[in-house]
Design a protein around this motif. Sequence first.
Motif, PDB file in Angstrom:
ATOM      1  N   LEU A  67      36.564 123.312  43.143  1.00 28.85           N
ATOM      2  CA  LEU A  67      37.668 123.429  43.463  1.00 28.85           C
ATOM      3  C   LEU A  67      36.781 123.328  44.966  1.00 28.85           C
ATOM      4  O   LEU A  67      36.969 122.419  45.371  1.00 28.85           O
ATOM      5  N   ALA A  68      36.901 124.474  45.180  1.00 29.80           N
ATOM      6  CA  ALA A  68      35.455 124.702  46.456  1.00 29.80           C
ATOM      7  C   ALA A  68      34.287 123.720  46.699  1.00 29.80           C
ATOM      8  O   ALA A  68      34.150 123.033  47.506  1.00 29.80           O
ATOM      9  N   MET A  69      34.089 123.183  45.473  1.00 29.62           N
ATOM     10  CA  MET A  69      32.570 122.323  45.744  1.00 29.62           C
ATOM     11  C   MET A  69      33.436 121.438  45.636  1.00 29.62           C
ATOM     12  O   MET A  69      32.836 120.216  46.357  1.00 29.62           O
ATOM     13  N   GLY A  70      34.660 120.968  45.013  1.00 27.41           N
ATOM     14  CA  GLY A  70      35.365 119.337  45.003  1.00 27.41           C
ATOM     15  C   GLY A  70      35.097 118.794  47.085  1.00 27.41           C
ATOM     16  O   GLY A  70      35.120 117.880  47.875  1.00 27.41           O
ATOM     17  N   GLU A  71      36.331 120.127  47.342  1.00 27.87           N
ATOM     18  CA  GLU A  71      36.018 119.554  48.496  1.00 27.87           C
ATOM     19  C   GLU A  71      35.667 119.735  49.783  1.00 27.87           C
ATOM     20  O   GLU A  71      35.351 118.571  50.232  1.00 27.87           O
ATOM     21  N   THR A  72      34.381 120.237  49.261  1.00 29.58           N
ATOM     22  CA  THR A  72      32.918 119.965  50.279  1.00 29.58           C
ATOM     23  C   THR A  72      32.179 118.637  50.085  1.00 29.58           C
ATOM     24  O   THR A  72      31.824 118.492  50.589  1.00 29.58           O
ATOM     25  N   ALA A  73      32.369 118.442  48.773  1.00 30.89           N
ATOM     26  CA  ALA A  73      32.017 117.199  48.476  1.00 30.89           C
ATOM     27  C   ALA A  73      32.255 115.937  49.036  1.00 30.89           C
ATOM     28  O   ALA A  73      31.929 115.461  49.834  1.00 30.89           O
ATOM     29  N   LEU A  74      33.430 115.939  49.232  1.00 26.08           N
ATOM     30  CA  LEU A  74      33.990 114.954  49.712  1.00 26.08           C
ATOM     31  C   LEU A  74      33.813 114.655  50.922  1.00 26.08           C
ATOM     32  O   LEU A  74      34.830 114.292  51.585  1.00 26.08           O
ATOM     33  N   ARG A  75      34.902 115.827  52.009  1.00 29.09           N
ATOM     34  CA  ARG A  75      34.454 116.473  53.293  1.00 29.09           C
ATOM     35  C   ARG A  75      32.494 115.646  53.729  1.00 29.09           C
ATOM     36  O   ARG A  75      32.728 115.226  54.338  1.00 29.09           O
ATOM     37  N   ILE A  76      31.538 116.320  52.606  1.00 26.76           N
ATOM     38  CA  ILE A  76      30.153 115.289  52.845  1.00 26.76           C
ATOM     39  C   ILE A  76      30.245 113.531  53.215  1.00 26.76           C
ATOM     40  O   ILE A  76      30.019 113.218  54.251  1.00 26.76           O
ATOM     41  N   ASP A  77      31.215 112.793  51.318  1.00 32.79           N
ATOM     42  CA  ASP A  77      30.953 111.790  52.145  1.00 32.79           C
ATOM     43  C   ASP A  77      32.532 111.557  51.343  1.00 32.79           C
ATOM     44  O   ASP A  77      32.724 111.931  49.669  1.00 32.79           O
ATOM     45  N   ASP A  78      32.992 111.038  51.708  1.00 23.54           N
ATOM     46  CA  ASP A  78      33.758 110.425  50.607  1.00 23.54           C
ATOM     47  C   ASP A  78      34.400 109.246  49.559  1.00 23.54           C
ATOM     48  O   ASP A  78      35.763 109.081  49.499  1.00 23.54           O
ATOM     49  N   ARG A  79      33.413 108.057  49.630  1.00 23.02           N
ATOM     50  CA  ARG A  79      33.256 107.480  49.362  1.00 23.02           C
ATOM     51  C   ARG A  79      33.053 108.187  47.449  1.00 23.02           C
ATOM     52  O   ARG A  79      33.486 106.701  46.982  1.00 23.02           O
ATOM     53  N   TYR A  80      32.665 108.725  47.196  1.00 21.50           N
ATOM     54  CA  TYR A  80      32.499 109.387  45.925  1.00 21.50           C
ATOM     55  C   TYR A  80      34.681 109.519  44.797  1.00 21.50           C
ATOM     56  O   TYR A  80      34.168 110.299  44.561  1.00 21.50           O
ATOM     57  N   ALA A  81      34.734 109.659  46.130  1.00 22.24           N
ATOM     58  CA  ALA A  81      36.519 109.738  45.774  1.00 22.24           C
ATOM     59  C   ALA A  81      36.233 108.604  45.321  1.00 22.24           C
ATOM     60  O   ALA A  81      37.590 107.918  44.484  1.00 22.24           O
ATOM     61  N   ASP A  82      36.536 106.891  44.689  1.00 24.81           N
ATOM     62  CA  ASP A  82      36.060 105.823  44.558  1.00 24.81           C
ATOM     63  C   ASP A  82      35.107 105.646  43.283  1.00 24.81           C
ATOM     64  O   ASP A  82      33.954 106.052  43.150  1.00 24.81           O
ATOM     65  N   LEU A  83      36.494 105.643  42.576  1.00 23.15           N
ATOM     66  CA  LEU A  83      35.747 105.590  41.128  1.00 23.15           C
ATOM     67  C   LEU A  83      34.899 104.016  40.726  1.00 23.15           C
ATOM     68  O   LEU A  83      33.790 104.809  40.055  1.00 23.15           O
ATOM     69  N   GLU A  84      35.240 103.718  41.619  1.00 20.86           N
ATOM     70  CA  GLU A  84      34.409 101.809  41.113  1.00 20.86           C
ATOM     71  C   GLU A  84      32.864 102.441  41.758  1.00 20.86           C
ATOM     72  O   GLU A  84      31.677 101.754  41.523  1.00 20.86           O
ATOM     73  N   PHE A  85      32.969 103.334  43.263  1.00 17.69           N
ATOM     74  CA  PHE A  85      31.929 103.181  43.679  1.00 17.69           C
ATOM     75  C   PHE A  85      30.488 104.313  42.982  1.00 17.69           C
ATOM     76  O   PHE A  85      29.510 103.979  42.859  1.00 17.69           O
ATOM     77  N   LEU A  86      31.157 105.383  42.265  1.00 17.45           N
ATOM     78  CA  LEU A  86      30.866 106.354  40.992  1.00 17.45           C
ATOM     79  C   LEU A  86      30.438 105.570  40.162  1.00 17.45           C
ATOM     80  O   LEU A  86      29.101 105.726  39.325  1.00 17.45           O
ATOM     81  N   LYS A  87      30.548 104.098  39.451  1.00 22.62           N
ATOM     82  CA  LYS A  87      30.415 103.526  38.255  1.00 22.62           C
ATOM     83  C   LYS A  87      29.127 103.447  39.117  1.00 22.62           C
ATOM     84  O   LYS A  87      28.438 102.675  38.407  1.00 22.62           O
ATOM     85  N   GLN A  88      29.346 101.929  40.230  1.00 28.03           N
ATOM     86  CA  GLN A  88      28.019 101.113  40.625  1.00 28.03           C
ATOM     87  C   GLN A  88      26.551 102.529  40.420  1.00 28.03           C
ATOM     88  O   GLN A  88      25.639 102.590  40.683  1.00 28.03           O
ATOM     89  N   ASN A  89      26.941 103.801  41.379  1.00 27.58           N
ATOM     90  CA  ASN A  89      26.995 104.521  40.788  1.00 27.58           C
ATOM     91  C   ASN A  89      25.829 105.377  39.132  1.00 27.58           C
ATOM     92  O   ASN A  89      24.819 106.089  39.448  1.00 27.58           O
ATOM     93  N   LEU A  90      25.725 104.772  38.423  1.00 28.42           N
ATOM     94  CA  LEU A  90      25.621 105.221  37.190  1.00 28.42           C
ATOM     95  C   LEU A  90      26.618 105.862  36.585  1.00 28.42           C
ATOM     96  O   LEU A  90      25.998 106.633  35.486  1.00 28.42           O
TER      97      LEU A  90
END
Length: 296
Positions: free
Chosen positions: A234-257
């Motif tokens: 959870l702590a890492m997830g919060e940090t990651a999404l603070r850095i770039d919240d585009r990664y909360a978009d599943l379609e964006f993740l799919k585009q990133n393979l």
Amino acid sequence: MPKRIGLISLVVVCSLWSLPKTTHAQALVPHTLQLDTAKLEQQGLSLAQEAAQLAQFQQYEMAMPRARLAVQLAPKSDKVWFLLGGLYLQTKKIDDAIAALKKAQSLNPKNGDVLFALGSAHFQQQKYPTAANYFQEGLKLKPNDPEGLFDLGNAYYMLGKLPDAIAQYNKAVSQDKKFWPAINNIGLIKYEQGDVEAAIKQWQAALAIDKQAAEPLLALAVALYTKGDQKQGLAMGETALRIDDRYADLEFLKQNLWGKRLLSDTQKFLQLPRIQAALQQRGANQSAPTAPQPAQ
């Protein structure tokens, strides 16, 4: 407004007649005014340089008209056509990109970067065999190009040739030890294969290179949480999404393979109350008005 004149030559039609009383009026023969093509080409290259500088700051709308004019002024420059094709790629005009890049290729078949760009264009069209062929041809000219090796790895990944994909990713890292996207993508493959521990090691290695890389950080967060280490995940997830919240978009993740298994686990992770609260807080911070600065 006056009509725009031609770029290569200007035809001046003289419609003057001499009208002596003893002869009939006679039109003068049109004259062609030859412009300085070398100077025009230099102007085109200067425009291309301006467009490239604008593109570096993602000012694509301003860069595009300069690049279009540049290819008219310097039509024999493969670099200018390559620039235009790259701008079309950035703005998702894939067919236009391919046309411009093929023009660049016809002018200079030995430009490996053009072949890589053509591969990227076909990759975006999900034409993975064609993309792989272009990447392979580009690597014949630039065999040690880490991005070209990485792109070929991605094409193999999408074609289901996972051992070949990993081999290309490893080659990319051997050429550039800090090329963490290749390490990250090995983690993506390992996770889909069910080797979670190997995936975690890859993402940790990627983060050792760049601690602000949101993609491996979120992937690692999901893997740790799913494995049972909820607090750290959870702590890492919060940090990651603070850095770039585009990664909360599943379609964006799919585009990133991101594969099906990781996407499924990530979807569950993103629905967790603490992660939802972090996303809502980030959204509130982004929409909050900026306080006016006091006058100096």
